[in-house]
Design a protein around this motif. Structure first.
Motif, short mmCIF file in Angstrom:
data_model
loop_
_atom_site.label_atom_id
_atom_site.label_comp_id
_atom_site.label_asym_id
_atom_site.label_seq_id
_atom_site.Cartn_x
_atom_site.Cartn_y
_atom_site.Cartn_z
N ILE A 136 28.96 25.43 3.38
CA ILE A 136 29.30 24.11 3.43
C ILE A 136 28.81 23.61 4.85
N THR A 137 29.27 24.47 6.01
CA THR A 137 28.92 24.12 7.18
C THR A 137 27.59 23.93 7.55
N ALA A 138 26.79 24.87 6.90
CA ALA A 138 25.48 24.66 6.91
C ALA A 138 24.71 23.70 6.35
N HIS A 139 25.12 23.10 5.24
CA HIS A 139 24.36 21.99 4.49
C HIS A 139 24.73 20.68 5.43
N ALA A 140 26.08 20.70 6.07
CA ALA A 140 26.44 19.50 6.54
C ALA A 140 25.62 19.37 7.81
N VAL A 141 25.52 20.60 8.46
CA VAL A 141 24.70 20.50 10.07
C VAL A 141 23.20 19.96 9.56
N ALA A 142 22.73 20.36 8.66
CA ALA A 142 21.40 19.97 8.23
C ALA A 142 21.40 18.60 7.84
N ALA A 143 22.25 18.04 6.82
CA ALA A 143 22.27 16.78 6.58
C ALA A 143 22.53 15.89 7.69
N LEU A 144 23.36 16.30 8.79
CA LEU A 144 23.51 15.40 9.75
C LEU A 144 22.33 15.22 10.89
N ASP A 145 21.57 16.38 10.51
CA ASP A 145 20.27 16.34 11.49
C ASP A 145 19.34 15.48 10.72
N TYR A 146 19.14 15.55 9.59
CA TYR A 146 18.12 14.67 8.89
C TYR A 146 18.63 13.24 8.98
N CYS A 147 19.89 13.03 8.78
CA CYS A 147 20.32 11.37 8.67
C CYS A 147 21.85 11.65 9.40
N PRO A 148 22.05 11.16 10.70
CA PRO A 148 22.83 11.18 11.40
C PRO A 148 24.16 10.43 10.93
N ASP A 149 23.73 9.27 10.10
CA ASP A 149 24.74 8.27 9.58
C ASP A 149 25.49 8.88 8.42
N VAL A 150 25.05 9.83 7.80
CA VAL A 150 25.35 10.35 6.47
C VAL A 150 26.77 10.34 6.30
N ARG A 151 27.25 9.94 5.21
CA ARG A 151 28.82 9.97 4.83
C ARG A 151 29.31 10.64 3.67
N THR A 152 28.15 10.82 2.59
CA THR A 152 28.55 11.85 1.57
C THR A 152 27.37 12.67 1.21
N ILE A 153 27.66 13.94 1.10
CA ILE A 153 26.63 14.83 0.81
C ILE A 153 27.09 15.60 -0.69
N LEU A 154 25.97 15.30 -1.71
CA LEU A 154 26.16 16.08 -2.77
C LEU A 154 25.35 17.18 -2.76
N GLU A 155 26.05 18.17 -3.20
CA GLU A 155 24.98 19.62 -3.29
C GLU A 155 25.07 20.25 -4.33
N ILE A 156 24.15 20.65 -5.19
CA ILE A 156 24.30 21.42 -6.13
C ILE A 156 23.24 22.58 -6.43
N GLY A 157 23.85 23.75 -6.36
CA GLY A 157 22.87 25.07 -6.37
C GLY A 157 22.96 25.45 -7.50
#
Lengths: 371, 326
Positions: free
Chosen positions: B85-106
Motif C-alpha cells: 500500500i505504501t509502495a503504490h502510494a509513493v509511486a502514484a504520488l511521484d507520478y501525479c502529485p495531485d492524485v486523490r484516489t488510487i485503484l489497484e488490482i493485482g
C-alpha cells in the motif's frame, strides 16, 4: 465428573481459579492450535462461524484428556452464539462422545432452573461458598486484564526488543503450574513487578490503536494471530475494548443480579446505533466513538467471517470514521493461518497513522518522510 | 559510472523489477511471471538485468515490496522492506502529485487508496475473497481460450448487457457458464464480468469512501480495457493509467530505497554475484508444541540465511542475527 470448557485467552485462568476454589475436578483444554482448528472444521457445519469450530476442537481435545462434562455459557438471541451449546451437544453426540453439557444461562429468565444447574455442578457445597468462589475468580479476571493492559503499554516502549514478550510468555507457562486464586495472584503480582522494571524509551511517539469487534476473536490470541503483540512490537500501544472481566461483570453477574450496569458505549453509540442488535455490534460502534473521543490514532475491528452483528457494525463504521476523523481498519478472520496478508494490512495501517500524525504535528509544513 | 536504485515487487502472479536513476526516472523495467516460484523469478530477473548492461554501473539501494517482500529482501539484501500500500502510494504520488484516489488490482489483492494532502489518508484491501482480482480474470480467460491480453477488447464489442454475479468468484463462474450455455454472446458475458467485478470492487472496498479525481488505476489488471471502461462508466469519471501501471509497486520500492540510502549512505545489496548462488526454500513442521508451525527455511548454498513461520520465535534466530549485524 471432570469438567472442561472452551479455550478463550485468559478466560482459562479465570475458570481454573473458580474450579480450584470449589474443588471441582477439571481439564484445561490444550491451548488452541492448528489441530484444534482442524478438528473443529472437520465436524462443524461449514458455514458456522469460527468460534464454534474452535470450541468443538477444544472439547474433543479435552475429552481425549479425560473430560466428561462440558461447561458453556449460553443465552437466547444475542447471535448464533446462543445456539452454540445446543449445536455442539448434538455434534458431539453424533460423534459418539458421551458427555454432559452444563449451559450457564437464564432460560426464559428462569432463576430456579439456573440454580438447579449450578447445584448440579457444585454438588453438596454451600451456595455461599460458590458465590465467594465466583467473587475470587472475578477478581482474578480483573487483575489479569490489568496485567494485559500494562503489557500493552510497556511493549511498544521497551528498550530491549522482546523483553515484554518474554515476561508474558513466562507468565503463561507459570500460571498453569500453580493452584488456586491466591497463587495465581502471586504470579500476577510478580509479573507486574517484572513488567514495571522493564527499561523504557519514551522519546518516540507511540500511536494508540483501539481493538473492537466480536469478543472471541478479540480475546483469543490464536484466532487473531496475537494482534496485540504484533502491534506492540511495531511500536503501537493497544487497548482492547472487550475484556473477560468486563464480560463476566457486565454480562454474566449483572445479568443475573439486579445491579446498575456500567456501559458507557451504549450512550456513545446512540447517534449511530441506538439499540442492541445482537452480538457486540453496539459495543463495536460505541467503543469506536469513545476511542476517537479519547484521541486514539486508529481503530481495528476484528470479526469472524459471516458474523452478522459485526457486518452491520462494519457498515456503520465509515460514517464514524468520517464524522470523528479516525481511521478504522476491518479484519475478517476465518480458518486462514497464513498471517502475511494480515501483517501487510496492519503494517500499512500503522504506516498511515504515523504519517497522518506527522502531518498534524508539523502543521502543513509537512515533508514527505516515510519512516 | 551510473548509479541506479533497484525496486523489487514480488507478487502472487508477477515479480517486477525496476531500475530508477538518480532523478527517479525509470531506466529499465521487467515484468516476470512468478509462477509459484518467487526465488527463481527473482533470480531470473536479476540475471536479465545484469546481461542487458554493457556499461559499468552500480546499484546504490534496493527496496522490496509485495507479498514476497521478506523473501526477496533476504535474498538480495534489501535496504527497505515496505508493504504494497505504501509502495503504490509513493509511486502514484511521484507520478501525479495531485492524485486523490488510487485503484489497484493485482493478482490476489485489490486495494483502494485515498490520498489527502499528499499522504495516504485511508485505504481498504480485500480480505477474505479474491473475486475480482487478476488471477480470477486469468482463469476465466484461459477457460474461454482467449489470451488475457485480448480479454478486455472482447468486452468493448458487447452490444447487450448481461448481468453476472460478482461478489464471489465461484458464483461468478457458475453464472458465466450458465449464461454461456443458454447461448449468450461471449462478448456480452465478458463485458458482464468486467462490470460485475467493478461493482464488487466499489461496493466492498469503495464503501463509504469519496472517490475524487484525479484517479489513478494501477496493477496488472489496469491493462484490461474492459475493466477500465467499466470503472469509467460506473464512476462517471476519468481514469488515468500511469505509463508504468504494471510495475508501480516496484517503482515505489525503488523510490523508498533511494530515500533510505540517502539517510544511511550505504546499501545492504549483496551484489549481482548472488545469481550464481543456489537458493532453496524448505519447510518443515515444528513438532515441539501443539501449534505445529510450518517453519520455512531459506538456504543459500545450503547455508540457512533465514527462517520464519514460527509463532514462538525460536526458529528465526538467524534472521535476527543478520539484522543486527547489518
Amino acid at each position: 465428573m471432570k469438567v472442561t470448557f472452551p479455550y478463550m485467552g485468559n478466560t482459562c485462568i479465570v475458570v481454573k481459579a473458580l474450579f480450584e476454589s470449589l474443588n471441582i475436578d477439571f481439564v484445561t483444554p490444550p491451548m488452541c492450535s492448528k489441530r484444534t482448528l482442524e478438528l473443529g472444521t472437520k465436524y462443524a457445519p461449514e458455514l458456522a462461524c469460527l468460534p464454534l469450530k474452535v470450541n468443538i476442537g477444544n472439547f474433543i481435545e479435552s475429552i481425549e484428556k479425560g473430560a466428561d462434562t462440558i461447561l458453556m455459557t449460553g443465552g437466547c438471541g444475542p447471535c448464533r452464539f446462543g445456539y452454540y451449546a445446543e449445536v455442539q451437544r448434538e455434534i458431539l453426540k453424533d460423534l459418539g462422545y458421551n458427555v454432559d453439557f452444563f449451559v450457564l444461562e437464564l432460560p426464559n429468565g428462569n432463576f430456579q432452573e439456573f440454580l438447579r444447574r449450578v447445584r448440579k455442578l457444585i454438588g453438596k457445597k454451600s451456595l455461599w461458598k460458590a458465590v465467594m468462589a465466583v467473587k475470587k475468580a472475578t477478581n482474578v479476571s480483573i487483575e489479569l486484564d490489568k496485567l494485559d493492559k500494562l503489557s500493552f503499554q510497556i511493549r511498544p516502549r521497551e528498550k530491549v526488543k522482546g523483553k515484554t514478550d518474554w515476561i508474558m510468555k513466562k507468565f503463561q507457562s507459570q500460571v498453569f503450574k500453580v493452584k488456586g486464586a491466591e497463587e495465581i495472584y502471586n504470579i500476577i503480582n510478580s509479573t507486574r513487578e517484572e513488567l514495571k522494571a522493564v527499561e523504557i524509551d519514551d522519546t518516540r511517539y507511540i500511536p494508540k490503536i483501539g481493538i473492537v469487534g466480536e469478543i472471541y476473536t478479540v480475546i483469543e490470541p490464536f484466532t487473531n494471530f496475537k494482534i496485540e503483540q504484533l502491534l506492540g512490537n511495531m511500536g503501537v500501544e493497544v487497548d482492547r475494548s472487550l475484556n473477560i472481566s468486563h464480560w463476566i461483570v457486565e454480562h454474566m453477574i449483572k445479568q443475573i443480579l439486579p445491579l446498575k450496569k456500567h456501559r458507557p458505549y451504549e450512550q456513545a453509540a446512540q447517534p449511530y446505533l441506538n439499540t442492541m442488535i445482537g452480538g457486540h455490534a453496539q459495543e463495536t460502534i460505541g467503543n469506536s466513538v469513545l476511542y476517537a473521543q479519547q484521541g486514539y490514532d486508529g481503530v481495528i475491528q476484528l470479526y469472524p467471517f459471516t458474523c452478522m452483528p459485526e457486518i452491520v457494525a462494519e457498515s456503520i463504521l465509515p460514517t464514524i470514521s468520517n464524522d470523528l476523523d479516525i481511521p478504522i481498519l476491518t479484519l475478517i478472520i476465518d480458518e486462514l493461518t497464513g498471517e502475511a496478508g494480515y501483517k501487510t494490512r496492519i503494517e500499512a495501517f500503522v504506516d498511515m497513522l504515523l504519517r497522518r500524525k506527522e502531518r498534524v504535528v508539523t502543521n502543513n509544513e509537512y515533508i514527505l518522510s516515510r519512516y | 559510472m551510473n548509479t541506479y536504485y533497484l525496486g523489487i515487487d514480488i507478487g502472487s502472479v508477477s515479480t517486477n523489477l525496476v531500475l530508477l536513476d538518480k532523478h527517479s526516472k525509470i531506466y529499465k523495467k521487467l515484468y516476470i511471471r512468478t509462477q509459484g516460484q518467487p526465488i527463481n523469478a527473482l533470480k531470473e530477473g536479476l540475471k536479465t538485468l545484469k546481461q542487458d548492461f554493457s556499461e559499468n554501473f552500480k546499484i546504490a539501494g534496493v527496496g522490496t515490496t509485495g507479498s514476497g517482500r521478506q523473501l526477496g529482501a533476504v535474498i538480495v539484501g534489501a535496504d527497505i522492506i515496505k508493504n504494497e500500500i505504501t509502495a503504490h502510494a509513493v509511486a502514484a504520488l511521484d507520478y501525479c502529485p495531485d492524485v486523490r484516489t488510487i485503484l489497484e488490482i493485482g493478482g490476489q489483492d485489490s486495494k483502494i487508496i485515498i490520498i489527502k494532502d499528499g499522504i495516504v489518508y485511508d485505504f481498504a484491501m480485500n480480505t477474505v475473497c479474491a473475486a475480482g482480482t487478476g488471477s480470477f480474470l486469468d482463469r476465466q480467460a484461459s477457460r474461454l481460450g482467449i489470451p488475457i491480453q485480448e480479454f478486455g477488447k472482447y468486452a468493448l464489442k458487447s452490444t447487450t448487457p448481461v448481468r453476472i454475479a460478482g461478489r464471489c468468484a465461484v458464483f461468478a463462474e457458475s453464472d458465466m457458464i450458465h449464461k454461456q450455455q443458454t447461448g449468450q454472446n461471449i462478448e456480452d458475458i465478458i463485458n458482464g464480468l468486467c462490470e460485475a467485478l467493478v461493482r464488487n470492487y466499489l461496493n466492498n472496498l469503495g464503501k463509504g469512501k469519496e472517490i475524487l479525481e484525479p484517479i489513478l488505476f494501477q496493477g496488472g489488471v489496469a491493462a484490461n480495457i474492459g475493466i477500465v471502461k467499466a470503472f469509467e462508466k460506473e464512476l462517471g469519471k476519468k481514469i488515468i493509467i500511469p505509463e508504468y501501471f504494471d510495475v508501480m509497486g516496484a517503482v515505489g520500492a525503488a523510490i523508498l530505497a533511494k530515500e533510505k540510502v540517502m539517510k544511511t549512505e550505504k546499501t545492504n545489496f549483496y551484489g549481482f554475484d548472488l545469481i550464481n548462488r543456489e537458493y532453496k526454500a524448505r519447510s518443515f513442521e515444528c513438532q515441539d508444541c501443539s501449534n505445529i508451525c510450518e517453519v520455512v527455511e531459506i538456504l543459500s548454498d545450503s547455508e540457512p540465511v533465514a527462517r520464519w513461520g514460527d509463532r514462538c520465535g525460536k526458529w528465526n534466530v538467524i534472521e535476527n542475527r543478520s539484522e543486527t549485524s547489518a
